[in-house]
Design an enzyme around this catalytic site. Structure first.
Site, short mmCIF file in Angstrom:
data_model
loop_
_atom_site.label_atom_id
_atom_site.label_comp_id
_atom_site.label_asym_id
_atom_site.label_seq_id
_atom_site.Cartn_x
_atom_site.Cartn_y
_atom_site.Cartn_z
NE ARG A 121 52.01 30.96 22.60
CZ ARG A 121 52.41 30.50 21.42
NH1 ARG A 121 52.44 31.32 20.38
NH2 ARG A 121 52.75 29.26 21.28
CE LYS A 143 41.07 38.64 40.94
NZ LYS A 143 40.38 38.29 42.18
CD GLU A 185 30.99 43.55 44.40
OE1 GLU A 185 32.01 43.93 45.03
OE2 GLU A 185 30.71 42.35 44.20
CE LYS A 227 38.69 45.29 40.49
NZ LYS A 227 37.74 44.24 40.18
CD GLU A 237 42.77 38.32 45.09
OE1 GLU A 237 42.17 38.63 44.06
OE2 GLU A 237 42.28 37.67 46.02
CG ASN A 245 38.45 38.97 47.60
OD1 ASN A 245 37.85 39.25 46.57
ND2 ASN A 245 39.62 38.35 47.59
CG HIS A 248 33.51 39.24 47.69
ND1 HIS A 248 33.22 40.51 48.12
CD2 HIS A 248 33.22 39.22 46.36
CE1 HIS A 248 32.77 41.22 47.09
NE2 HIS A 248 32.77 40.47 46.01
CG HIS A 252 32.98 33.83 46.94
ND1 HIS A 252 34.28 34.30 46.92
CD2 HIS A 252 32.37 34.36 45.86
CE1 HIS A 252 34.43 35.10 45.88
NE2 HIS A 252 33.29 35.16 45.22
ZN ZN Z 1 32.04 40.91 44.07
#
Ligand code: ZN
Ligand code: ADP
Length: 359
Positions: A121, A143, A185, A227, A237, A245, A248, A252
């Site tokens: 955990r 993340k 980025e 960031k 988020e 994003n 992105h 993506h």
């Molecule tokens: Zn990225």
């Protein structure tokens, strides 16, 4: 050494940035964590150059280290690999006070964090990102994830590291194509939040690509700070974090259509940023210079501009994305360099118009 604090109440931590940090990693870490059983996770490329430097520094400071080295590549970021890592955790008798150290690029960071978040955990972990992308982006913010056949990063969680150690010297061995993809980025941070950072990249691109220490320190520390600020305001988020994003949404879609094989993440995002800027111009939110300045930087980096993909294919993929909310796409659109808005007003008609025009 530059230190950036990420303030997340109980989950707060420091990001340390400096040259020559790897040799001193154990000495620095021991100030934050009592020596313990430690699983050092890396990949075979990085193990060759930095595996022994890091493990020896940890051993010298009494950390009981076991090193596990993965085959490099995004394809390895799976539950199957996580299972192998859980076995190593059991084998090395890790408990809830032990430590997982992620030494590598985004792939190593994401899967190590995922294992740290779920083993018993959750056990402490630290990040030592070695690619520019991981240093300015994926190692910060918590993340963690593995991929599923149905989609990238689909199995994961939010789980913050105890500390992040960025050694700018590691970029010397990073392939140039990876460095350039990571820089996208950094450019993104300039567009969304920091016109001065953007100007600095325009002026100092040569120094950055030559790995001049001061230039690297400046772009990495500024990116981490931006960031950190965004994540502090919106860790999970819910809203603001979405600005990260930028580029992105279409990025993506391009990665998905090409099965993550044709473009590096940063390369797809660069194209996505240019289209997002075009959309903003089309909607009257900004003028042409926002597009031109990004285009000029991206060209100087030698990044690809044409996808050869059918606009219909990209649009279809966009609407299948997990980020679509009640049938509306969410776009991050620049209003000027250093400022973006979150918009759900981008229509299919606009997308077709924009995507049909070559960059
Ligand atoms: Zn990225
Ligand atoms: P990213 O960091 O871009 O998310 P990866 O973790 O796959 O993606 O790293 C990209 C590639 O660069 C991998 O092949 C990895 O082994 C390699 N790599 C990462 N950091 C370094 C480094 N400092 N020196 C040499 N190769 C590196």
């Amino acid at each position: 050494m530059k230190t950036i604090r990420v303030n997340l109440s109980d989950n707060s931590y420091n990001i340390y940035i400096d040259e020559g940090l790897l040799e001193k990693i154990g000495d620095t870490l021991v100030k934050e964590k009592t020596p313990c059983k430690t699983l050092l996770i890396t990949d075979k490329n990085i193990e060759k150059v930095y595996g022994s430097i890091v493990s020896e520094s940890l051993l010298r400071n009494k950390f009981d280290v076991r090193l596990v080295s993965l085959t490099p590549g995004e394809e390895q970021k799976t539950l199957e690999t996580a299972f192998i890592l859980y076995d190593a955790c059991f084998d090395h008798k890790l408990d809830r006070n032990s430590l997982i150290v992620a030494l590598g690029g985004g792939v190593v960071g994401d899967i190590s964090g995922f294992v740290a978040a779920t083993f018993m955990r959750g056990i402490p972990f630290i990040q030592i990102p070695t690619s520019l992308l991981a240093q300015v982006d994926s190692s910060i913010g918590g993340k963690v994830a593995v991929n599923h056949p149905k989609g990238k990063n689909m199995i994961g969680s939010f789980y913050q590291p105890r500390a992040v150690f960025i050694d700018t010297d590691t970029l010397a061995t990073l392939p140039a194509t990876e460095l350039v993809a990571g820089l996208v980025e950094v450019i993104k941070y300039g567009v969304i939040k920091d016109a001065e950072l953007f100007e600095f990249i325009e002026k100092s691109l040569y120094d950055i690509l030559q790995l001049n220490h001061d230039a690297l320190l400046k772009i990495i520390a500024t990116s981490c700070q931006i960031k950190a600020n965004v994540v502090e305001e919106d860790e999970k988020e819910k809203h603001l974090r979405a600005i990260l994003n930028y580029g992105h949404t279409i990025g993506h879609a391009i990665e998905t259509v090409t099965n993550y094989k044709k473009y590096r993440h940063g390369e797809a995002v660069a194209i996505g940023m240019l289209y997002a800027a075009r959309i903003a111009i089309d909607m009257g939110l900004t003028d042409n210079t926002v597009f031109e300045r990004q285009l000029s930087l991206i060209k100087r980096l030698g990044l690809p501009l044409q996808t050869g993909l059918k606009p219909e294919e990209i649009v279809k993929t966009l609407y299948a994305d997990k980020k679509v909310i009640s049938g509306r796409l969410r776009f991050i659109l620049p209003t000027q360099i250093g400022e973006v808005i979150i918009s759900d007003q981008v229509t299919e008609e606009i997308l077709h118009r924009i995507l049909n025009k070559p960059l």
